[in-house]
Design an enzyme around this catalytic site. Structure first.
Site, PDB file in Angstrom:
ATOM      1  N   GLU A  83      -3.199   8.784  -1.520  1.00  0.00           N
ATOM      2  CA  GLU A  83      -2.421   7.543  -1.395  1.00  0.00           C
ATOM      3  C   GLU A  83      -1.627   7.210  -2.655  1.00  0.00           C
ATOM      4  OE1 GLU A  83      -5.742   4.854  -0.209  1.00  0.00           O
ATOM      5  OE2 GLU A  83      -4.886   5.086   1.797  1.00  0.00           O
ATOM      6  N   GLU A  84      -1.220   8.240  -3.384  1.00  0.00           N
ATOM      7  CA  GLU A  84      -0.567   8.004  -4.670  1.00  0.00           C
ATOM      8  C   GLU A  84       0.824   8.614  -4.773  1.00  0.00           C
ATOM      9  OE1 GLU A  84      -4.725   8.021  -7.275  1.00  0.00           O
ATOM     10  OE2 GLU A  84      -3.506   9.827  -7.159  1.00  0.00           O
ATOM     11  N   ASP A 133       0.348  11.116   0.112  1.00  0.00           N
ATOM     12  CA  ASP A 133      -0.672  12.138   0.273  1.00  0.00           C
ATOM     13  C   ASP A 133      -2.022  11.515   0.593  1.00  0.00           C
ATOM     14  OD1 ASP A 133      -1.185  10.981  -2.214  1.00  0.00           O
ATOM     15  OD2 ASP A 133      -1.801  12.861  -3.138  1.00  0.00           O
ATOM     16  N   TRP A 139       0.856  -1.199   0.000  1.00  0.00           N
ATOM     17  CA  TRP A 139       0.000   0.000   0.000  1.00  0.00           C
ATOM     18  C   TRP A 139       0.880   1.232   0.000  1.00  0.00           C
ATOM     19  CZ3 TRP A 139      -4.774  -0.611  -1.307  1.00  0.00           C
ATOM     20  CH2 TRP A 139      -5.685   0.434  -1.202  1.00  0.00           C
ATOM     21  N   GLU A 142     -18.563   7.225  -4.193  1.00  0.00           N
ATOM     22  CA  GLU A 142     -17.357   8.043  -4.128  1.00  0.00           C
ATOM     23  C   GLU A 142     -17.318   9.032  -5.292  1.00  0.00           C
ATOM     24  OE1 GLU A 142     -12.886   6.775  -3.215  1.00  0.00           O
ATOM     25  OE2 GLU A 142     -13.465   6.217  -5.257  1.00  0.00           O
TER      26      GLU A 142
END
Length: 638
Positions: free
Chosen positions: A254-255, A251, A194, A481
């Site tokens: 998550e990238e 960030d 992750w 989302e």
């Protein structure tokens, strides 16, 4: 526009009732009719329960959308809010364990990001999302008299105390474990690859729990609970922020692993209010430390502003423009009405925040088909950032709501202070609404009605972003989302908890809710009076770099972290030749502990002139834990 509804037939009501009974019956069948004989069977049963619940609710929502006949596109803003707000409020609680109807198996106090278990699987708890959702609930408890939420808040405190001590791939309680972004809903570690660590979660959680703690102190609640249950969780988070704020991490999307505006902004807030809360409950041993690093984070926060392009560069890495919802979310989640339109903390009505907002919104005008045909000065759907490719890159409900919320926050301050100041920086924002407006200070008591005109125009503009989301909200009111950039159909995770929380916070801001101050008023950046902006180096480890390379040119080292000069060849670190070994050069450097570092060796001083780089790829190593040592041995590439 008037509210348009179509009468439902008795047959429709019957079908909806049967669907509800079917969903409840299947969920209870899988819950009580099978008895697992071992842990493996238990996991299979939990998966079956989740699968059935997920798909029954998906079917129910889809058919409800077809049958109820509520066309949200025809609603006024007020009617949409009256319709959607209770759905969103219930949607949040439905995704919190242990009694949330859509998240069977989640432990008490655990916020599940979404009931979706596949395509995508969001059936996890994220520290960031949980803290933001619970901050909304804390405010409901404190300011809206919802005392029935106290058991939820106490469950959250207890669950986070457990979670902080769960060893995970980012580390443990003593190292970087609090930076782990997500966990299983039974509070066990998520072990798969992750984007980790993520350093905003501890700061956001501290902010949420400090708000709860201040309320308990205000009402003379049992001090032993604050001392033994609440403060240890808050202190651990604040100590983490002090230790790691200046280290890179992923960030909020998550990238990108770099420094992030959103992360730095919420870390600064947490340290400020953490110092104040610690003083209030007489836990003063670390107050000076919190205040010192708050000064440093505020100073660092200024570095994200791009004065040439007049927007916030949300990430220092990633290779994108930096125009990102990250900055809008930072502004609303660090809103302090006592600070007015302060640009230092990027308050929602500051000229920097308004300039940034316009550029962010405009970046989506031409890339989404759902925005086609909309005038250049009208509200549109917005997403995370224009270069987004996740699910092909779509508008998000929560980011579109965030634009409205920032504008409502600005209105709160302007109405309170009684004036609006338009600077050259904010002028383009105001001119999209009032083309003839000029820079200057417009007061509520002036002889002209310009102040009132500005307030009205901004309010209408903000309402328009709610209307955009209403256009793409399913008739049942459930929020996913994202919605598809071409068709407007909801996509990605269904019933996203953060989407529902965004409805609540946006509606509250529209109503004029004034949150408690966190200490942003009157702050100045260290350095303006001759002081020095300092960066906290954080925990470090010692690494000996060695390279074998022929030739007489001097050898240097540079790399991806500040201690290795961030790839700056002019400041690269000089290595020393080892006279006892042929063609061997060495240097010892302190680098961030427990961090993945990329680096290369370069040569200078050749008769050819300039700098000679190694060939790709970059060397890479993971540094030891704090205080540790290691050596890396390389041979020149190329």
């Amino acid at each position: 526009m008037p509210l348009q509804q179509h009468p439902k037939s008795n047959g429709t009501n019957t079908v909806l009732s049967l669907l509800s009974i079917l969903g409840i019956g299947l969920a209870w069948f899988f819950r009580d009719s099978l008895v697992p004989t071992d842990s493996s069977s238990q996991r299979v049963l939990e998966n079956a329960q989740a699968f059935v619940t997920d798909h029954v609710f998906m079917l129910s929502s889809s058919l409800t959308s077809l049958m109820t006949g509520t066309d949200l596109r025809e609603m006024s803003v007020e009617d949409y809010i009256a319709f959607e707000y209770p759905i969103a409020r219930a949607g949040v609680l439905a995704n919190i364990g242990p009694n949330g109807k859509k998240v069977l198996g989640a432990l008490p106090g655990v916020v599940v990001a979404s009931p979706s278990t596949s395509e995508p699987d969001y059936f996890y708890t994220w520290t960031r999302d949980s803290a933001l959702v619970y901050k909304m609930l804390v405010d409901q408890y404190i300011h809206y008299g919802e005392k029935n939420l106290k058991p939820y808040l106490d469950d959250f405190v207890a669950s986070q105390k457990v979670l902080q001590h769960v060893s995970n791939p980012s580390g443990d309680f003593e190292t970087d474990g609090l930076g782990e972004p997500k966990f299983h809903v039974n509070l066990t570690a998520f072990e798969e690859p992750w984007g980790r660590p993520q350093r905003d979660g501890p700061a956001l959680r501290a902010t949420t729990l400090i708000a709860y703690g201040n309320s308990l102190v205000d009402h003379n609640f049992d001090s032993s609970y604050i001392e033994k249950s609440l403060w240890p969780v808050i202190k651990a988070d604040l100590d983490y922020v002090v230790k790691y704020w200046n280290m890179t991490g992923f960030d909020l999307w998550e990238e990108v692993s770099s420094s992030s505006f959103f992360t730095t902004a919420v870390q600064h807030r947490a340290l400020r209010e953490g110092a104040a809360f610690a003083s209030r409950i007489k836990e003063t041993s670390d107050v000076e430390k919190y205040n010192e690093q708050a000064e440093n984070t505020l100073c660092f926060l200024q570095s994200y502003w791009n004065p040439d392009k007049q927007y916030v560069t949300s990430n220092t890495g990633g290779g994108r423009s930096g125009i990102d919802a990250n900055s809008v979310l930072a502004s609303i989640h660090t809103f302090d009405p006592a600070a007015g339109c302060d640009p230092v903390t990027f308050q929602p009505c500051s000229d920097k925040a308004l300039s940034n907002l316009k550029i962010y919104v405009d970046s989506f005008r031409k890339i989404y088909e759902v925005n086609s045909g909309i005038p250049e000065n009208a509200p549109v759907a917005t997403g995370r950032y224009s270069e987004d490719i996740y699910y092909e890159g779509n508008p998000w409900y929560l980011t579109t709501f965030a634009v409205a919320e920032q504008l409502y926050d600005a209105l709160i301050v302007w109405k309170t202070q009684g004036y609006i100041e338009i600077t050259p920086l904010s002028l383009p924002f105001f001119r999209q609404l009032l083309p003839d407006i000029t820079q200057g200070k417009y007061t509520n008591s002036s002889s002209t009605d310009t102040f009132t005109s500005i307030i009205s125009a901004v309010k209408t503009f903000a309402d328009g972003f709610i209307v955009v989301n209403a256009r793409f909200t399913p008739r049942a009111g459930n929020l996913a989302e994202q919605f598809n950039r071409t068709t407007g159909v909801p996509v990605s995770a269904r019933d996203l908890t953060w989407s529902y929380a965004a409805v609540v916070t946006t509606v509250r801001a529209r109503e004029g809710f004034v949150p408690d101050s966190w200490g942003a008023e009157g702050l100045e950046v260290r350095g303006r009076d001759g002081g020095e902006c300092k960066r906290n180096p954080g925990p470090e480890a010692e690494v000996e770099f060695e390279v074998r390379v022929g030739g007489d040119e001097k050898v240097y080292l540079t790399g991806s972290v500040e201690q290795l000069k961030n790839w700056n060849t002019d400041e690269a670190i000089s290595l020393s030749r080892d006279d006892t070994l042929p063609n061997t050069w060495r240097v010892r450097v302190s680098v961030p502990a427990d961090t993945t570092v990329q680096y290369k060796f370069i040569r200078k001083g050749s008769n050819k002139g300039g700098v000679i780089w190694e060939k790709d790829p970059n060397h890479q190593m993971t540094s030891p834990k704090e205080g540790g040592e290691m050596a890396v041995r390389d041979t020149w590439q190329g």
